[in-house]
Design an enzyme around this catalytic site. Sequence first.
Site, short mmCIF file in Angstrom:
data_model
loop_
_atom_site.label_atom_id
_atom_site.label_comp_id
_atom_site.label_asym_id
_atom_site.label_seq_id
_atom_site.Cartn_x
_atom_site.Cartn_y
_atom_site.Cartn_z
N HIS A 49 0.91 -1.06 -0.06
CA HIS A 49 -0.23 -0.10 0.07
C HIS A 49 0.82 1.39 0.07
O HIS A 49 1.75 1.44 0.89
CB HIS A 49 -0.94 -0.22 1.26
CG HIS A 49 -2.14 -0.76 1.05
ND1 HIS A 49 -3.38 -0.55 1.55
CD2 HIS A 49 -2.07 -2.07 0.54
CE1 HIS A 49 -4.34 -1.58 1.35
NE2 HIS A 49 -3.53 -2.48 0.55
N TYR A 87 -9.43 5.70 7.38
CA TYR A 87 -9.55 6.18 8.57
C TYR A 87 -10.64 7.49 8.72
O TYR A 87 -10.19 8.30 7.76
CB TYR A 87 -8.40 6.86 9.23
CG TYR A 87 -7.21 5.60 9.41
CD1 TYR A 87 -6.28 5.44 8.55
CD2 TYR A 87 -6.96 5.16 10.78
CE1 TYR A 87 -5.17 4.31 8.43
CE2 TYR A 87 -5.91 3.99 10.93
CZ TYR A 87 -5.03 4.09 9.83
OH TYR A 87 -4.04 2.82 9.93
N PRO A 140 -4.36 0.79 18.69
CA PRO A 140 -4.06 0.38 17.37
C PRO A 140 -3.99 1.26 16.29
O PRO A 140 -4.00 0.87 14.95
CB PRO A 140 -5.39 -0.86 17.14
CG PRO A 140 -6.66 -0.08 17.99
CD PRO A 140 -5.72 0.37 19.29
N LYS A 198 0.89 0.16 14.87
CA LYS A 198 2.38 -0.03 15.60
C LYS A 198 2.48 -1.22 16.31
O LYS A 198 3.95 -1.52 16.66
CB LYS A 198 2.85 1.36 16.16
CG LYS A 198 3.06 2.53 15.15
CD LYS A 198 4.06 2.33 14.35
CE LYS A 198 4.25 3.10 13.07
NZ LYS A 198 4.31 2.59 11.75
N TYR A 200 4.52 6.24 9.66
CA TYR A 200 3.40 5.22 9.22
C TYR A 200 4.36 4.14 8.64
O TYR A 200 3.97 3.06 9.00
CB TYR A 200 2.34 5.86 8.52
CG TYR A 200 1.14 4.99 8.36
CD1 TYR A 200 0.08 5.18 9.22
CD2 TYR A 200 0.99 3.86 7.46
CE1 TYR A 200 -1.03 4.19 9.37
CE2 TYR A 200 -0.04 3.13 7.32
CZ TYR A 200 -1.18 3.10 8.39
OH TYR A 200 -1.96 2.42 8.32
C1 PHB Z 1 -6.16 -3.89 11.00
O1 PHB Z 1 -6.50 -4.27 9.71
O2 PHB Z 1 -6.75 -4.45 11.80
C2 PHB Z 1 -5.78 -2.40 11.20
C3 PHB Z 1 -5.11 -1.60 10.21
C4 PHB Z 1 -4.83 -0.42 10.86
C5 PHB Z 1 -4.70 -0.07 11.76
C6 PHB Z 1 -5.23 -0.85 12.99
C7 PHB Z 1 -5.72 -2.03 12.53
O3 PHB Z 1 -4.44 1.34 12.14
#
Ligand code: PHB
Length: 390
Positions: free
Chosen positions: A72, A201, A293, A297, A385
């Site tokens: 990605h 997000y 989450p 990280k 990130y």
């Molecule tokens: C997930 O796919 O579980 C996931 C992806 C990005 C995040 C947190 C969880 O920031």
Amino acid sequence: MKVQVCIIGGGPSGLLLSQLLHLQGIDTVVLERQSRDYVLGRIRAGVLEHGFARLMREAQCGDRMDREGEIHNGFEIAHDGVLDRVDLFKHSGGNSVMVYGQTELTRDLYEARDRLGGKIVHNAEDVTLHDLTSDAPFVTWRSGDGIGRVDCDYVIGADGFHGVSRKSIPSAVLREYEKVYPFGWLGVLSRTKPVSGELIYARHERGFALCSMRSHVLSRYYIQVPLSDHVEDWSDDAFWAELKRRLPDEVAARLITGPSIEKSIAPLRSYVAEPMRYGRLFLAGDAAHIVPPTGAKGLNTAASDVYYLHQALVARYKTGDEAALDGYSDRALARVWKAQRFSWWMTTLLHRFPDHIAYDQKLQQTELAYLFSSETAQRLLAENYVGLPF
Ligand code: PHB
């Protein structure tokens, strides 16, 4: 049994460390409290920093990841009625992340350990660490056929937040730093095509939401919920309806819904234990630190611990030099705290806090407006990130 390094915990950190050490001729055993099926049944993280992906290749475990994982180069943030993209590739100087589920990665690590004849003990109960401050530590456990014992040079605590390793450090030695957030994430896994090719997000007045994925046909979605909520309170229909409310209309309109195959609520917490070493015991991953989450990280910070530890142990066994082992805790913690800072920043930026006043909400909106008006700000986000160097 006698080995050089006894690793407590058969999750990704313990397995990766054992594989990296094996490739350097260092003998390990991994003790895991659960069965292999249980470990492989856990739905966890899904986004790997580019440095972690490199480490998997170095461990000769990267083939399936490279075939089935997805690179990605960016992600999106939905806020204030717009959908803004963070170009990770451009703003990190050509780096990216790999979307590949922790479950799959753990499966690959088990296969690699099996292939090389790695020693893994499952269903090890009542694991106890002994004589950690002596030159001859040992570990005992109980299993179906009696009591096991392994003598070793070093013990690695990679047994997660609730594991026995950190608890074996006297409280007078351990400093703990903790922040508990007043909400959790309700997560759903569904066998549906992801709503978008990249992660989204969302900051919304009803609360945070996240559209993620494990593959082209497996989606992972989250919504922020109060800590008082229970999974049983959330039917699939209620979850999808609430997720759609928090997404931009055009995204909600193309969201494909389906029955959940996993649904759970995880509280959000930040935690660090210092130091990450006590005598011959070295902590790695969730045993020493937890992040919320939001910045993805958790697993990635475990990977940098494993990298530092494997380097330090290789130096110790190849040259007898203990300097890197002595420096492990400081070195790991320096990077751990940067991941703490980033995860806290993303969490604070995107969630609805029950005690936020109108002023705080204006600041969140301004931070997002500033982010997308400033290449410098996007570079800061992108370099964190994709993962700071280790
Ligand atoms: C997930 O796919 O579980 C996931 C992806 C990005 C995040 C947190 C969880 O920031």
